[in-house]
Enzyme design. Structure first.
Site, PDB file in Angstrom:
ATOM      1  N   LYS A 108       0.837  -1.206   0.000  1.00 18.63           N
ATOM      2  CA  LYS A 108       0.000   0.000   0.000  1.00 18.63           C
ATOM      3  C   LYS A 108       0.871   1.255   0.000  1.00 18.63           C
ATOM      4  O   LYS A 108       0.615   2.212  -0.724  1.00 18.63           O
ATOM      5  CB  LYS A 108      -0.932  -0.015   1.224  1.00 18.63           C
ATOM      6  N   GLN A 111      -4.519  -1.429   9.846  1.00 19.60           N
ATOM      7  CA  GLN A 111      -4.475  -2.739   9.195  1.00 19.60           C
ATOM      8  C   GLN A 111      -5.097  -3.805  10.108  1.00 19.60           C
ATOM      9  O   GLN A 111      -4.783  -3.878  11.295  1.00 19.60           O
ATOM     10  CB  GLN A 111      -3.019  -3.102   8.852  1.00 19.60           C
ATOM     11  N   ASP A 147     -10.629   3.058   4.295  1.00 20.48           N
ATOM     12  CA  ASP A 147     -11.070   1.671   4.145  1.00 20.48           C
ATOM     13  C   ASP A 147     -12.580   1.584   3.921  1.00 20.48           C
ATOM     14  O   ASP A 147     -13.086   0.542   3.503  1.00 20.48           O
ATOM     15  CB  ASP A 147     -10.727   0.860   5.405  1.00 20.48           C
TER      16      ASP A 147
HETATM   17  N1  GUN Z   1      -6.642  -6.655   6.231  1.00 26.10           N
HETATM   18  C1  GUN Z   1      -6.947  -7.386   5.124  1.00 26.10           C
HETATM   19  N2  GUN Z   1      -7.543  -6.605   4.200  1.00 26.10           N
HETATM   20  C2  GUN Z   1      -7.623  -5.369   4.735  1.00 26.10           C
HETATM   21  C3  GUN Z   1      -8.141  -4.130   4.250  1.00 26.10           C
HETATM   22  O1  GUN Z   1      -8.658  -4.007   3.149  1.00 26.10           O
HETATM   23  N3  GUN Z   1      -8.017  -3.079   5.100  1.00 26.10           N
HETATM   24  C4  GUN Z   1      -7.459  -3.186   6.325  1.00 26.10           C
HETATM   25  N4  GUN Z   1      -7.406  -2.087   7.081  1.00 26.10           N
HETATM   26  N5  GUN Z   1      -6.981  -4.312   6.797  1.00 26.10           N
HETATM   27  C5  GUN Z   1      -7.061  -5.402   6.001  1.00 26.10           C
END
Ligand code: GUN
Length: 316
Positions: free
Chosen positions: A64, A108, A131
């Protein structure tokens, strides 16, 4: 003309919907938009909070942040220790909420067990919730006024639109009802005027419902669970699942008709498979997203899109 006619083919490989290509397209567009904002003195910034040292989470967050750099966003990762309390993490979130330089906050998941994830997600400023997990943003989506939408479901719509696959009036069946994928995917398809059905673990005769789909979205988290009995010939299949297989017997079963994939499994000892049986999908779907390289790449692209959108919305 020769003897072979289209209709006589038992198997007609469907069109591959390449998520990598669509991701690159979106990132290129965003990079232009970011450059434009920069000329006006605005550089959107994303802060990720990575708690502890879960290896998969570390890779996701690194990817990311790499995407941020690629399109010119500011990015930062906070790494609090795995033993922090809910209160500790709430304090971090509050600080980020108050920081005018922070446009997007990404905590996350999964979080350590002692942390109350619901309280954390609720504490994130909805205007910075890139998100799209905050109930305010989920509610905005549900009432037809989307602001920041969950990234993977938003990616599904981008794949369909950018591949010129019509949605309005079509029958869409979503397999899975998670808050992160299934439910928002259903709401987005509804907003695009599809006729939407959601199936889940308690659905009776799931295959007969799935076979009604013009657009089938699989988000169950079960390797290759959706087979030929669930796919209407000619359907568009979007496979959200990313499952790593390490059991040789399972690999032999799933990839029996794909010797090149079986060879790769034998070489590496593991292989990724979606929620849809790959050979069935290839043979029956008119178009489908492969695993890997289908839906996955869009998730990060949509996170970038949300970060830019959050910056624009919040800064007017
Ligand atoms: N863990 C797995 N996928 C995601 C996501 O799309 N966002 C976040 N914050 N954590 C994750």
């Amino acid at each position: 003309m020769g003897g072979s006619r289209w209709g006589e083919n038992k198997t007609v490989a469907g069109r591959i919907l390449s998520g990598n290509q669509i991701r690159d397209q979106i990132l290129a567009e965003l990079a232009e938009q970011v450059a434009d904002l920069a000329r006006r003195g605005v550089v959107p910034g994303l802060t990720a909070v990575l708690v502890g040292d879960d290896p998969a989470s570390q890779i996701y967050v690194r990817n990311k942040m790499a995407a941020c750099e690629k399109i010119g966003l500011r990015s930062r990762t906070l790494r609090p220790p795995a033993d922090l309390s809910t209160e500790d993490l709430l304090a971090i979130v509050e600080e980020l909420n108050a920081d005018p330089e922070v446009d997007g906050i990404l905590v996350q998941l999964p979080l350590p067990r002692q942390v109350d994830a619901d309280r954390i997600l609720l504490a994130i400023d909805p205007a910075k919730d890139v998100d799209g997990f905050h109930p305010m943003n989920v509610g905005a989506l549900a009432t037809g006024k989307p602001r920041l939408v969950s990234c993977t479901p938003a990616g599904l719509i981008e794949i369909l639109k950018r591949s010129d696959i019509p949605i309005a009036g079509k029958r869409a069946v979503v397999l899975g009802r998670s808050n992160i994928v299934g439910k928002p995917a259903a709401l987005l398809l509804l907003a695009e005027n599809a006729t939407v059905t959601v199936c889940h673990s308690r659905t009776q005769d799931l295959p007969s419902v799935a076979r009604e789909a013009d657009i089938l979205v699989a988000a169950l988290g079960r390797p290759a669970m959706i087979g030929a009995d669930c796919i209407r010939p000619g359907a568009v299949v979007l496979d959200v699942g990313i499952n790593r297989i390490t059991d040789p017997a399972e690999a032999e079963r799933i990839f029996a008709r794909q010797p090149e994939k079986l060879a790769r499994f034998r070489e590496k000892g593991s292989i990724l498979v979606g929620d849809v049986h790959p050979a069935d999908m290839e043979e029956l779907a008119s178009a489908y997203t492969p695993v890997p390289g289908g839906v996955g790449p869009l998730t990060i692209a949509m996170l970038m899109s949300n970060t830019v959108r959050a910056a624009v919305l919040r800064r007017g």
